[in-house]
Scaffold this motif. Sequence first.
Motif, short mmCIF file in Angstrom:
data_model
loop_
_atom_site.label_atom_id
_atom_site.label_comp_id
_atom_site.label_asym_id
_atom_site.label_seq_id
_atom_site.Cartn_x
_atom_site.Cartn_y
_atom_site.Cartn_z
N VAL A 115 -10.52 -45.57 94.28
CA VAL A 115 -9.40 -45.78 93.45
C VAL A 115 -8.95 -47.08 92.72
O VAL A 115 -9.69 -48.11 93.27
CB VAL A 115 -8.08 -45.60 94.41
N GLY A 169 -3.58 -41.86 96.15
CA GLY A 169 -4.49 -43.12 95.54
C GLY A 169 -5.14 -43.92 96.55
O GLY A 169 -4.87 -45.07 96.67
N THR A 170 -5.87 -43.26 97.62
CA THR A 170 -6.42 -44.08 98.61
C THR A 170 -7.75 -44.80 98.40
O THR A 170 -8.48 -44.31 98.59
CB THR A 170 -6.43 -43.11 99.78
N ASP A 194 -15.47 -52.49 94.69
CA ASP A 194 -15.61 -53.45 95.63
C ASP A 194 -14.78 -53.59 96.87
O ASP A 194 -15.11 -54.21 97.80
CB ASP A 194 -16.18 -54.78 95.06
N GLY A 195 -13.45 -53.37 96.23
CA GLY A 195 -12.39 -53.86 97.38
C GLY A 195 -12.39 -52.25 98.10
O GLY A 195 -12.22 -52.44 99.41
N GLY A 196 -12.20 -51.18 97.66
CA GLY A 196 -11.94 -50.03 98.41
C GLY A 196 -13.31 -49.72 99.31
O GLY A 196 -13.10 -49.36 100.57
N MET A 256 -7.81 -52.95 89.51
CA MET A 256 -6.84 -52.36 88.69
C MET A 256 -5.43 -53.19 88.96
O MET A 256 -4.63 -53.07 87.87
CB MET A 256 -6.68 -51.10 89.38
C1 LIG Z 1 -5.13 -48.27 100.75
C2 LIG Z 1 -4.86 -48.81 99.50
N1 LIG Z 1 -4.35 -50.07 99.39
C3 LIG Z 1 -3.75 -50.87 98.35
C4 LIG Z 1 -3.81 -50.14 97.03
C5 LIG Z 1 -3.41 -50.66 95.78
N2 LIG Z 1 -4.41 -50.73 94.86
C6 LIG Z 1 -4.70 -49.86 93.87
S1 LIG Z 1 -6.09 -49.90 92.85
C7 LIG Z 1 -6.38 -51.50 93.65
C8 LIG Z 1 -7.43 -52.31 93.39
C9 LIG Z 1 -8.76 -51.72 93.87
O1 LIG Z 1 -9.89 -52.63 93.79
P1 LIG Z 1 -11.57 -52.15 93.95
O2 LIG Z 1 -11.58 -50.81 94.91
O3 LIG Z 1 -12.13 -53.16 93.77
O4 LIG Z 1 -11.59 -51.11 92.85
P2 LIG Z 1 -11.33 -51.65 91.21
O5 LIG Z 1 -9.86 -51.45 90.57
O6 LIG Z 1 -11.78 -53.12 91.07
O7 LIG Z 1 -12.25 -50.85 90.39
C10 LIG Z 1 -5.28 -51.61 94.83
C11 LIG Z 1 -5.39 -52.67 95.85
C12 LIG Z 1 -4.31 -48.72 97.14
N3 LIG Z 1 -4.41 -47.95 96.13
N4 LIG Z 1 -4.79 -48.21 98.24
#
Ligand SMILES: Cc1ncc(C[n+]2csc(CCOP(=O)(O)OP(=O)(O)O)c2C)c(N)n1
Length: 569
Positions: free
Chosen positions: A385, A411-412, A438-440, A470
Amino acid sequence: MKMTGAQIICESLVKEGVEVIFGILGGAVLPLYDTLPNYPQLRHILVRHEQGAAHAAEGYARATGKVGVCMATSGPGATNLVTGIADACLDSVPIVAMTGQVARPFIGKDAFQEIDITGITLPITKHNYLVLDTGSLARTIKEAFYLARTGRPGPVLIDLPRDVQIDQAEFHYPSRVDLPGYKPTLQGHPAQIKKAVKLISESQRPLIIAGRGIIISGAYGELKHLAETAQIPVVTTLLGISSFPESHVLSYGWLGMHGMAYANMAVDAADLIIAIGMRFDDRATARVSGFAPHAHIIHIDIDPAEIGKNVRVDVPIVGDVKVVLEALNRLITPTEHIDWVQQLDDWRKKHPSILIRDSEGLLPQFVIRKIYEVTRGEAIIVTGVGQNQMWAAQHYWYDKPNSLISSGGLGTMGFELPAALGAKIGRPDEVVWCIAGDGGFQMTMQELATIAQERAAVKIAIINNGYLGMVRQWQELFYGKRYVATPLSCPDFVKIAEAYGIPGLTVKRKEEVVPAVEQAIREPSPFLLNFIVEPEENVYPMVPPGASLAEIMEEPKKEVTVWPRRSTP
Ligand SMILES: Cc1ncc(C[n+]2csc(CCOP(=O)(O)OP(=O)(O)O)c2C)c(N)n1
Ligand SMILES: [Mg+2]
């Protein structure tokens, strides 16, 4: 014949055709787990966190169209399932979640690992059960699977007290369910269908918005027939991607916050919207008061609760979209909308929306495009996400039915890896790519262990931008570039993968992308690619919060290379 509750549960699962269960055990489900080896038809996949079990069940269900099954113990095992259950609820994914519960005499006593999971999941399940009597297990399981897969699909939870698994009862598997209060409407009302046909025949600028309902009901052929017969352009929702081939001459991408500008302009200009199996989510509609201002709206959906919920509807048709479209197609007459289609083609030329900028550095869009080219569009893509999700949706080209699996409603973050595992288990002959942030990825990367143990050859591409990207994009655009808590460190993902026995590569340069993707596919094992991409790349187009679809922001940078994706104009 008398059986224990645990046996009855296993027998019932076999009768339902269940082949795979994703789960983790604990005291409250021990009797059930102890019985599992007697049922070799039921493959148990030991995940490393129950959230992974629920997402894997979702990935399995979405890839196969069957009901996914996950299992957990009471208390923390059950609460760890909650995010996945909620995800399944919002995206209409059929799963059955089974949880252990403390023995009946302990219920309500705050016993060890007791939690009221039916209370907790009441708003996020289609239905849930606390089974208080071994004799009602078979009927409950029959109902649970029926509810999960029929009508608008969704998650059903069955809470199973430990002693209910141990007690004995006669086993009869009912041949049918008896649920007087639950009768999903499948046939659309004929008078409403006639009204829809009339509106379609009078329309100058009709537009189909196709949602995930097309995929769920398998109405690909019916959708195509309607679009081609009446020459109606098609845009999809994010979850409707792969319901209609994106190379089709009548395909105009997908709408919404990060959809193509021309798709959003089409919605804005249309005089008739035929919304099929979609629910007018706010990411799709943008500001509702500005949504499709010139259009009558026909809404076809199996769930009457969706009709008129977010937007005014002129002709509601409640029913299974495949059945309704079959009926509608019998009445529809061949038409043409040459000027309108021409207009959309012009908009697409002027606002191509998904071009990729020339750059020295590695752009995430470029990575996705190369994965598309190397896989020739034949993979199943499972996304995380955030930005990675939107790029995967924009820059891969989805011609193959049901080839994008993404967490839309909830949006998990963290959905990607376990859902890709579930998809690969369900469709072992398909190439399954997990496109992760990298976060997810760091939220559920423990499932690398499950992937390694099951030898599930999932191919993983981490779009590593060093940010919760995002959210950083929103901070850049709407919070004065104050990057509070979005820069993100990460471990060496290739070393992490190697620690699990999974090979991997870090890729930093453009010319390394194709060989790396080819190598990942060549290896029979799972494979991880860690793409170090431009950290501050943004997703465009974008409809800013509070704006209408027509007020879409496009890529501000000018130098772009045209990607000749389309054979048609
Ligand atoms: C479990 C969860 N926590 C927080 C969010 C809020 N959120 C939406 S997108 C995002 C950033 C995602 O980072 P990453 O996985 O690195 O993906 P990128 O956008 O950098 O491609 C966050 C924190 C979410 N969607 N799901
Ligand atoms: Mg990121």
